[in-house]
Design a protein around this motif. Sequence first.
Motif, PDB file in Angstrom:
ATOM      1  N   ASN A  86       0.886  -1.183  -0.060  1.00 54.90           N
ATOM      2  CA  ASN A  86      -0.149   0.004   0.090  1.00 54.90           C
ATOM      3  C   ASN A  86       0.896   1.278   0.070  1.00 54.90           C
ATOM      4  O   ASN A  86       1.834   1.521   0.953  1.00 54.90           O
TER       5      ASN A  86
ATOM      6  N   GLU B  83      -6.177   0.906  13.040  1.00 56.07           N
ATOM      7  CA  GLU B  83      -5.608   0.948  11.613  1.00 56.07           C
ATOM      8  C   GLU B  83      -6.371   2.295  11.065  1.00 56.07           C
ATOM      9  O   GLU B  83      -7.174   2.958  11.516  1.00 56.07           O
TER      10      GLU B  83
ATOM     11  N   SER C  69      -7.168   0.140   1.343  1.00 52.99           N
ATOM     12  CA  SER C  69      -7.271  -0.837   2.412  1.00 52.99           C
ATOM     13  C   SER C  69      -8.356  -0.824   3.200  1.00 52.99           C
ATOM     14  O   SER C  69      -8.800  -1.384   4.124  1.00 52.99           O
TER      15      SER C  69
ATOM     16  N   ARG D 214      -9.825  -4.269   3.856  1.00 58.31           N
ATOM     17  CA  ARG D 214      -8.871  -4.971   4.825  1.00 58.31           C
ATOM     18  C   ARG D 214      -9.352  -4.377   6.187  1.00 58.31           C
ATOM     19  O   ARG D 214      -9.292  -5.178   7.180  1.00 58.31           O
ATOM     20  N   ASP D 215      -9.171  -2.965   6.412  1.00 59.82           N
ATOM     21  CA  ASP D 215      -9.350  -2.563   7.714  1.00 59.82           C
ATOM     22  C   ASP D 215     -10.978  -2.488   8.202  1.00 59.82           C
ATOM     23  O   ASP D 215     -10.757  -2.617   9.339  1.00 59.82           O
TER      24      ASP D 215
END
Length: 190
Positions: free
Chosen positions: A35, A105, A111, A114-115
């Motif tokens: 990232n 996060e 992201s 994912r987060d």
Amino acid sequence: MTISGIDRLHSQLSKLEDMFPGYVTEIVEGNIVMNPVRPFHGRTIQSFWGIVEPQLPAGWVVVTDVAFPFDDAHEFCPDIAVIPGEAEAENRSAYAPDLIEFVAEVVSPESIRRDYELKPRWYASRGIANYLVLDPLKGHVVTMWNPGPDGYLGRDTIRYGPELIVHSPLGKLTVPTSLLPVDPKAPHPA
């Protein structure tokens, strides 16, 4: 995978980061994910770190972008993790996720899934009591608590502005969310 095997794998990932400065590398669902780091991402980490660290009880420290291998297919590098100071003093490249007492996060465009979806399940499965998602893209923080095997049972979304109180095993943490940066393109409350 043993810790020495994890250290070897992470050292290989560190070489990738060296080849691609400005990127954070993690292993997610068995894939190597890189990232780009953006200024609001870094400013959010710095601001949050400066707010939380002075409130921690003795013996606890904040770390960032340090590897925590959950299994062979998931090695996360949380933006903010609070671990015991004695573990941090070992200055290793990877630590057991069971050391994390609190985690946060910072969302970037790459992201989001994912987060918000993937990491909460993994963090909760390890019993990490509190997980915060700091989102400069939307100008809010999502606080999650009460970990269970499938994720967090408690969840609130708070727009940046008011003071956030997090009741954690580390004690009461107060976060003045008005100090966190917001992407100028973020939607603003009416």
